[in-house]
Design a protein around this motif. Structure first.
Motif, mmCIF file in Angstrom:
data_model
loop_
_atom_site.group_PDB
_atom_site.id
_atom_site.type_symbol
_atom_site.label_atom_id
_atom_site.label_comp_id
_atom_site.label_asym_id
_atom_site.label_seq_id
_atom_site.Cartn_x
_atom_site.Cartn_y
_atom_site.Cartn_z
ATOM 1 N N VAL A 132 -12.462 13.322 -89.152
ATOM 2 C CA VAL A 132 -13.271 12.665 -90.178
ATOM 3 C C VAL A 132 -12.329 12.097 -91.236
ATOM 4 C CG1 VAL A 132 -15.052 12.994 -91.927
ATOM 5 C CG2 VAL A 132 -15.206 14.209 -89.741
ATOM 6 N N TYR A 133 -12.538 10.833 -91.580
ATOM 7 C CA TYR A 133 -11.721 10.128 -92.559
ATOM 8 C C TYR A 133 -12.612 9.571 -93.657
ATOM 9 C CZ TYR A 133 -8.087 10.138 -88.974
ATOM 10 O OH TYR A 133 -7.161 10.517 -88.046
ATOM 11 N N ARG A 134 -12.063 9.480 -94.853
ATOM 12 C CA ARG A 134 -12.769 8.845 -95.963
ATOM 13 C C ARG A 134 -11.881 7.735 -96.495
ATOM 14 N NH1 ARG A 134 -16.901 9.744 -99.916
ATOM 15 N NH2 ARG A 134 -16.308 8.795 -101.883
ATOM 16 N N GLU A 154 -12.556 18.476 -96.422
ATOM 17 C CA GLU A 154 -13.000 18.565 -95.035
ATOM 18 C C GLU A 154 -12.787 17.257 -94.290
ATOM 19 O OE1 GLU A 154 -17.026 19.922 -95.067
ATOM 20 O OE2 GLU A 154 -16.503 21.799 -96.062
ATOM 21 N N TYR A 155 -12.104 16.327 -94.914
ATOM 22 C CA TYR A 155 -11.818 15.031 -94.305
ATOM 23 C C TYR A 155 -10.415 14.601 -94.729
ATOM 24 C CZ TYR A 155 -13.455 13.780 -98.964
ATOM 25 O OH TYR A 155 -13.643 13.722 -100.321
ATOM 26 N N ILE A 156 -9.931 13.564 -94.081
ATOM 27 C CA ILE A 156 -8.618 13.009 -94.395
ATOM 28 C C ILE A 156 -8.843 11.763 -95.237
ATOM 29 C CG2 ILE A 156 -6.515 12.018 -93.422
ATOM 30 C CD1 ILE A 156 -7.290 13.605 -90.803
ATOM 31 N N GLU A 157 -8.247 11.728 -96.426
ATOM 32 C CA GLU A 157 -8.380 10.531 -97.262
ATOM 33 C C GLU A 157 -7.389 9.465 -96.799
ATOM 34 O OE1 GLU A 157 -10.165 11.872 -101.509
ATOM 35 O OE2 GLU A 157 -7.991 11.668 -101.396
ATOM 36 N N VAL A 158 -7.906 8.252 -96.690
ATOM 37 C CA VAL A 158 -7.104 7.121 -96.251
ATOM 38 C C VAL A 158 -7.210 6.041 -97.313
ATOM 39 C CG1 VAL A 158 -6.855 5.356 -94.474
ATOM 40 C CG2 VAL A 158 -7.572 7.647 -93.834
ATOM 41 N N SER A 159 -6.072 5.615 -97.830
ATOM 42 C CA SER A 159 -6.050 4.551 -98.829
ATOM 43 C C SER A 159 -6.397 3.220 -98.167
ATOM 44 C CB SER A 159 -4.660 4.510 -99.464
ATOM 45 O OG SER A 159 -4.267 3.214 -99.757
ATOM 46 N N ALA A 160 -7.107 2.375 -98.890
ATOM 47 C CA ALA A 160 -7.513 1.074 -98.357
ATOM 48 C C ALA A 160 -6.316 0.183 -98.048
ATOM 49 C CB ALA A 160 -8.446 0.380 -99.337
ATOM 50 N N ASN A 161 -5.162 0.459 -98.666
ATOM 51 C CA ASN A 161 -3.971 -0.361 -98.446
ATOM 52 C C ASN A 161 -3.082 0.166 -97.323
ATOM 53 O OD1 ASN A 161 -4.712 -2.021 -100.566
ATOM 54 N ND2 ASN A 161 -3.657 -0.761 -102.059
ATOM 55 N N SER A 162 -3.408 1.328 -96.770
ATOM 56 C CA SER A 162 -2.621 1.905 -95.682
ATOM 57 C C SER A 162 -2.960 1.184 -94.374
ATOM 58 C CB SER A 162 -2.933 3.393 -95.549
ATOM 59 O OG SER A 162 -4.251 3.571 -95.051
ATOM 60 N N PRO A 163 -2.119 1.324 -93.349
ATOM 61 C CA PRO A 163 -2.445 0.688 -92.065
ATOM 62 C C PRO A 163 -3.818 1.110 -91.528
ATOM 63 C CG PRO A 163 -0.163 1.404 -92.058
ATOM 64 C CD PRO A 163 -0.781 1.931 -93.328
ATOM 65 N N MET A 164 -4.146 2.402 -91.641
ATOM 66 C CA MET A 164 -5.452 2.878 -91.178
ATOM 67 C C MET A 164 -6.565 2.267 -92.019
ATOM 68 S SD MET A 164 -7.306 4.878 -89.165
ATOM 69 C CE MET A 164 -6.599 6.398 -88.590
ATOM 70 N N ARG A 187 -17.119 -1.768 -87.846
ATOM 71 C CA ARG A 187 -18.478 -1.277 -87.654
ATOM 72 C C ARG A 187 -18.515 -0.116 -86.658
ATOM 73 N NH1 ARG A 187 -22.529 -4.523 -89.563
ATOM 74 N NH2 ARG A 187 -21.875 -6.511 -90.394
ATOM 75 N N VAL A 188 -19.575 0.663 -86.772
ATOM 76 C CA VAL A 188 -19.780 1.779 -85.846
ATOM 77 C C VAL A 188 -19.810 1.228 -84.423
ATOM 78 C CG1 VAL A 188 -21.402 3.571 -85.132
ATOM 79 C CG2 VAL A 188 -21.007 3.155 -87.563
ATOM 80 N N GLY A 189 -19.089 1.917 -83.525
ATOM 81 C CA GLY A 189 -19.032 1.496 -82.129
ATOM 82 C C GLY A 189 -17.806 0.662 -81.796
ATOM 83 N N GLU A 190 -17.162 0.091 -82.797
ATOM 84 C CA GLU A 190 -15.963 -0.711 -82.558
ATOM 85 C C GLU A 190 -14.753 0.180 -82.320
ATOM 86 O OE1 GLU A 190 -16.940 -4.630 -85.351
ATOM 87 O OE2 GLU A 190 -15.193 -3.389 -85.807
ATOM 88 N N THR A 191 -13.769 -0.366 -81.631
ATOM 89 C CA THR A 191 -12.475 0.285 -81.472
ATOM 90 C C THR A 191 -11.492 -0.495 -82.319
ATOM 91 O OG1 THR A 191 -12.986 1.034 -79.242
ATOM 92 C CG2 THR A 191 -10.661 0.931 -79.850
ATOM 93 N N ILE A 192 -10.800 0.223 -83.200
ATOM 94 C CA ILE A 192 -9.830 -0.430 -84.083
ATOM 95 C C ILE A 192 -8.421 -0.110 -83.628
ATOM 96 C CG2 ILE A 192 -11.355 -0.455 -86.094
ATOM 97 C CD1 ILE A 192 -9.739 1.995 -87.137
ATOM 98 N N ARG A 193 -7.522 -1.011 -83.922
ATOM 99 C CA ARG A 193 -6.098 -0.817 -83.643
ATOM 100 C C ARG A 193 -5.398 -0.586 -84.971
ATOM 101 N NH1 ARG A 193 -1.600 -3.970 -80.355
ATOM 102 N NH2 ARG A 193 0.117 -3.634 -81.808
ATOM 103 N N VAL A 194 -4.605 0.477 -85.031
ATOM 104 C CA VAL A 194 -3.861 0.817 -86.241
ATOM 105 C C VAL A 194 -2.384 0.759 -85.910
ATOM 106 C CG1 VAL A 194 -3.484 2.552 -88.022
ATOM 107 C CG2 VAL A 194 -5.727 2.350 -86.957
ATOM 108 N N ASP A 195 -1.652 -0.096 -86.624
ATOM 109 C CA ASP A 195 -0.212 -0.231 -86.410
ATOM 110 C C ASP A 195 0.515 0.800 -87.259
ATOM 111 O OD1 ASP A 195 -0.350 -2.362 -84.579
ATOM 112 O OD2 ASP A 195 -0.700 -3.765 -86.224
ATOM 113 N N LEU A 196 0.831 1.929 -86.641
ATOM 114 C CA LEU A 196 1.506 3.032 -87.308
ATOM 115 C C LEU A 196 3.020 2.929 -87.104
ATOM 116 C CD1 LEU A 196 -0.957 5.832 -86.169
ATOM 117 C CD2 LEU A 196 -0.827 4.760 -88.416
ATOM 118 N N PRO A 197 3.803 3.623 -87.937
ATOM 119 C CA PRO A 197 5.263 3.568 -87.788
ATOM 120 C C PRO A 197 5.750 3.980 -86.389
ATOM 121 C CG PRO A 197 4.701 4.559 -89.889
ATOM 122 C CD PRO A 197 3.417 4.373 -89.133
#
Length: 154
Positions: A100-102, A114-124, A132-142
Motif C-alpha cells: 500500500v502506497y500513499r 501502515e503504508y509507504i509514503e511516495v513523494s509526487a516528485n519521485s520516480p514512483m 487509474r485503477v487497473g492500469e500497469t505503470i512502469r517505474v524507472d528505478l535506479p
C-alpha cells in the motif's frame, strides 16, 4: 510548483510558526552573548548567530514552499484516478507482492505508518500521478525499471 495535501499545508504552517517563535529566543541568546564582552573570542555569540542564520534560512524556505505550493483539491479528481493524497494498493508485476502506497507532496520518514509514503516528485510518484485503477505503470528505478499494477484506491 509542487502539489501538497491540505494536511501537509497545515503541518508546514505549524512548523513555520514554531520557527518564528524560536527566532525571538535566538535574538535573546545573541544579546546575552554580546553582553559578555569581546565578540572575537565569544563562542556563545558566534554559535547563537549561526543558529539564528540557520533558523532564518528555514523560515525563508518554508515561506517559499508555502507560497509556490498548490493544495490538491481531491473533489475535482475523477473516480479511480490517482492524485496527491490518494492511497493505492499496488501489485509488483514480477513477484506478485502487494503493498500500500500513499502519494504525498512531501514524504516523511515514519516507519509506524501502515503504508509507504511516495513523494509526487519521485520516480514512483511521477508514474502513479493520474494513473487509474487497473492500469500497469512502469517505474524507472535506479536498479532498473519495474512494473506495478494498480489494484485499488483505498
Amino acid at each position: 510548483m509542487d502539489f501538497i495535501t491540505a494536511q501537509e499545508k497545515q503541518e508546514l504552517e505549524a512548523r513555520l510558526a514554531e520557527l518564528h517563535a524560536k527566532r525571538l529566543d535566538l535574538v535573546n541568546r545573541i544579546a546575552e552573548a554580546r553582553a559578555k564582552g569581546d565578540l572575537r573570542e565569544n563562542a556563545d555569540y558566534h554559535a547563537a548567530r549561526e543558529d539564528h542564520a540557520f533558523n532564518d534560512r528555514l523560515i525563508r524556505e518554508l515561506e517559499e514552499k508555502l507560497r509556490t505550493a498548490k493544495v490538491a483539491d481531491s473533489s475535482v479528481i475523477p473516480d479511480g484516478m490517482v492524485f496527491i493524497g490518494a492511497t493505492v494498493r499496488l501489485r509488483d508485476a514480477d513477484t506478485g507482492d502487494e503493498d500500500v502506497y500513499r502519494l504525498v507532496g512531501e514524504a516523511k520518514v515514519d516507519m509506524t505508518l501502515e503504508y509507504i509514503e511516495v513523494s509526487a516528485n519521485s520516480p514512483m510518484g511521477v508514474s502513479l500521478m493520474k494513473a487509474r485503477v487497473g492500469e500497469t505503470i512502469r517505474v524507472d528505478l535506479p536498479r532498473g525499471p519495474k512494473q506495478f499494477e494498480i489494484i485499488e484506491l483505498l
